[in-house]
Write a protein that holds these residues in place. Structure first.
Motif, PDB file in Angstrom:
ATOM      1  N   VAL A  31      13.272  20.456  -2.756  1.00  0.00           N
ATOM      2  CA  VAL A  31      12.831  20.918  -4.219  1.00  0.00           C
ATOM      3  C   VAL A  31      12.408  22.152  -4.262  1.00  0.00           C
ATOM      4  N   ASN A  32      12.245  22.882  -3.148  1.00  0.00           N
ATOM      5  CA  ASN A  32      11.925  24.373  -2.853  1.00  0.00           C
ATOM      6  C   ASN A  32      12.369  24.765  -1.644  1.00  0.00           C
ATOM      7  N   ILE A  33      12.831  25.998  -1.590  1.00  0.00           N
ATOM      8  CA  ILE A  33      13.331  26.712  -0.434  1.00  0.00           C
ATOM      9  C   ILE A  33      12.906  28.175  -0.582  1.00  0.00           C
ATOM     10  N   ARG A  34      12.628  28.687   0.518  1.00  0.00           N
ATOM     11  CA  ARG A  34      12.002  30.086   0.609  1.00  0.00           C
ATOM     12  C   ARG A  34      12.812  30.692   1.951  1.00  0.00           C
ATOM     13  N   THR A  35      13.416  31.939   1.330  1.00  0.00           N
ATOM     14  CA  THR A  35      14.381  32.563   2.404  1.00  0.00           C
ATOM     15  C   THR A  35      13.848  33.760   2.712  1.00  0.00           C
ATOM     16  N   TYR A  36      13.641  34.267   4.189  1.00  0.00           N
ATOM     17  CA  TYR A  36      13.125  35.756   4.427  1.00  0.00           C
ATOM     18  C   TYR A  36      14.538  36.247   5.251  1.00  0.00           C
ATOM     19  N   LEU A  37      14.787  37.382   4.555  1.00  0.00           N
ATOM     20  CA  LEU A  37      16.050  38.017   5.149  1.00  0.00           C
ATOM     21  C   LEU A  37      15.581  39.396   5.584  1.00  0.00           C
ATOM     22  N   THR A  38      16.020  39.926   6.843  1.00  0.00           N
ATOM     23  CA  THR A  38      15.565  41.174   7.131  1.00  0.00           C
ATOM     24  C   THR A  38      16.452  42.295   6.312  1.00  0.00           C
ATOM     25  N   ASP A  39      17.504  41.815   5.754  1.00  0.00           N
ATOM     26  CA  ASP A  39      18.382  42.712   4.906  1.00  0.00           C
ATOM     27  C   ASP A  39      19.026  42.223   3.619  1.00  0.00           C
ATOM     28  N   MET A  40      18.416  42.468   2.495  1.00  0.00           N
ATOM     29  CA  MET A  40      18.785  42.061   1.158  1.00  0.00           C
ATOM     30  C   MET A  40      20.226  42.177   0.912  1.00  0.00           C
ATOM     31  N   ASP A  41      20.672  42.948   1.539  1.00  0.00           N
ATOM     32  CA  ASP A  41      22.266  43.469   1.248  1.00  0.00           C
ATOM     33  C   ASP A  41      23.202  42.494   1.703  1.00  0.00           C
ATOM     34  N   ARG A  42      22.560  41.708   2.680  1.00  0.00           N
ATOM     35  CA  ARG A  42      23.502  40.416   3.335  1.00  0.00           C
ATOM     36  C   ARG A  42      23.077  39.046   2.718  1.00  0.00           C
ATOM     37  N   ARG A  43      22.500  38.989   1.467  1.00  0.00           N
ATOM     38  CA  ARG A  43      22.246  37.867   0.851  1.00  0.00           C
ATOM     39  C   ARG A  43      23.367  36.961   0.377  1.00  0.00           C
ATOM     40  N   SER A  44      24.739  37.496   0.039  1.00  0.00           N
ATOM     41  CA  SER A  44      25.809  36.906   0.013  1.00  0.00           C
ATOM     42  C   SER A  44      26.475  36.148   1.051  1.00  0.00           C
ATOM     43  N   GLU A  45      26.212  36.639   2.197  1.00  0.00           N
ATOM     44  CA  GLU A  45      26.605  36.038   3.589  1.00  0.00           C
ATOM     45  C   GLU A  45      25.752  34.654   3.719  1.00  0.00           C
ATOM     46  N   TYR A  46      24.521  34.800   3.468  1.00  0.00           N
ATOM     47  CA  TYR A  46      23.490  33.431   3.582  1.00  0.00           C
ATOM     48  C   TYR A  46      23.985  32.580   2.478  1.00  0.00           C
ATOM     49  N   GLY A  47      24.194  33.254   1.179  1.00  0.00           N
ATOM     50  CA  GLY A  47      24.547  32.356  -0.107  1.00  0.00           C
ATOM     51  C   GLY A  47      25.793  31.292   0.282  1.00  0.00           C
ATOM     52  N   GLU A  48      26.781  32.025   1.081  1.00  0.00           N
ATOM     53  CA  GLU A  48      28.090  31.266   1.174  1.00  0.00           C
ATOM     54  C   GLU A  48      27.567  30.154   2.209  1.00  0.00           C
ATOM     55  N   ILE A  49      26.896  30.159   2.861  1.00  0.00           N
ATOM     56  CA  ILE A  49      26.340  29.101   3.900  1.00  0.00           C
ATOM     57  C   ILE A  49      25.529  27.809   2.952  1.00  0.00           C
ATOM     58  N   ARG A  50      24.400  28.550   2.236  1.00  0.00           N
ATOM     59  CA  ARG A  50      23.717  27.617   1.534  1.00  0.00           C
ATOM     60  C   ARG A  50      24.282  26.934   0.508  1.00  0.00           C
ATOM     61  N   ARG A  51      25.354  27.212  -0.075  1.00  0.00           N
ATOM     62  CA  ARG A  51      25.994  26.522  -1.048  1.00  0.00           C
ATOM     63  C   ARG A  51      26.857  25.406  -0.460  1.00  0.00           C
ATOM     64  N   LYS A  52      27.148  25.413   0.766  1.00  0.00           N
ATOM     65  CA  LYS A  52      27.537  24.416   1.464  1.00  0.00           C
ATOM     66  C   LYS A  52      26.912  23.146   1.703  1.00  0.00           C
ATOM     67  N   TYR A  53      25.369  23.444   1.825  1.00  0.00           N
ATOM     68  CA  TYR A  53      24.320  22.492   2.083  1.00  0.00           C
ATOM     69  C   TYR A  53      23.497  22.172   0.808  1.00  0.00           C
ATOM     70  N   LEU A  54      23.088  22.869  -0.368  1.00  0.00           N
ATOM     71  CA  LEU A  54      22.317  22.523  -1.447  1.00  0.00           C
ATOM     72  C   LEU A  54      23.216  22.159  -2.517  1.00  0.00           C
ATOM     73  N   PRO A  55      22.704  21.072  -3.069  1.00  0.00           N
ATOM     74  CA  PRO A  55      23.380  20.732  -4.274  1.00  0.00           C
ATOM     75  C   PRO A  55      23.534  21.589  -5.337  1.00  0.00           C
ATOM     76  N   THR A  56      24.548  21.717  -6.139  1.00  0.00           N
ATOM     77  CA  THR A  56      24.712  22.709  -7.275  1.00  0.00           C
ATOM     78  C   THR A  56      24.257  22.178  -8.668  1.00  0.00           C
ATOM     79  N   GLU A  57      24.089  20.935  -8.948  1.00  0.00           N
ATOM     80  CA  GLU A  57      23.512  20.437 -10.042  1.00  0.00           C
ATOM     81  C   GLU A  57      22.037  20.154  -9.445  1.00  0.00           C
ATOM     82  N   GLU A  58      21.026  20.513 -10.497  1.00  0.00           N
ATOM     83  CA  GLU A  58      19.806  20.380 -10.034  1.00  0.00           C
ATOM     84  C   GLU A  58      19.464  21.051  -8.629  1.00  0.00           C
ATOM     85  N   PRO A  59      19.677  22.337  -8.529  1.00  0.00           N
ATOM     86  CA  PRO A  59      19.220  22.967  -7.348  1.00  0.00           C
ATOM     87  C   PRO A  59      17.863  23.323  -7.226  1.00  0.00           C
TER      88      PRO A  59
END
Length: 141
Positions: A80-108
């Motif tokens: 129901v909640n996810i908190r992410t700590y990145l050392t470089d926000m410019d790399r957020r899309s790299e993380y997002g690619e992986i995150r989308r594989k695991y978390l539901p897109t409906e009712e995220p």
């Protein structure tokens, strides 16, 4: 309310052993799982996996989170909640690619992502913590 603190079998021991991986709170017919922040450590819990690699570390973190959830009868759909700590926000899309594989897109889940100057392990570029909620097994029977 019942509280269980756990480090499930099959999950790397918490680095430095100063915390637990999950707090399980059984409240009425519900179970709340509060997971500690996870970093990409190997099975020994001593060495970082994929130093400096956002995708590699993200994949490992979600593998660990999945094992902790499974040990308590939960899945990624229960987050129901996810908190992410990145050392470089410019790399957020790299993380997002992986995150989308695991978390539901409906009712995220609800989500917070922040940039930090560093994490407790050198060359760690990401740390993720989650909260999951599910029905307590056997509740209402």
């Amino acid at each position: 309310m019942r509280k269980i603190i756990d480090n499930p079998a099959g999950v790397p021991e918490p680095p430095q052993g100063r915390y637990s991986h999950v707090a399980r709170l059984e409240i009425g017919d519900s179970v709340v799982l509060m997971l500690s922040g996870q970093v990409a450590v190997d099975d020994t819990g001593l060495d970082l996996v994929a130093p400096g690699d956002m995708r590699g570390q993200s994949e490992r973190i979600f593998e660990i989170i999945g094992k902790i959830l499974e040990a308590h009868g939960a899945t990624f759909r229960d987050i129901v909640n996810i908190r992410t700590y990145l050392t470089d926000m410019d790399r957020r899309s790299e993380y997002g690619e992986i995150r989308r594989k695991y978390l539901p897109t409906e009712e995220p889940p609800t989500s917070t992502t922040v940039e930090v100057s560093r994490l407790f392990l050198p060359e760690a570029v990401i740390e993720v913590e989650v909260m999951a909620v599910m029905a307590r097994p056997g509740a209402g029977e």
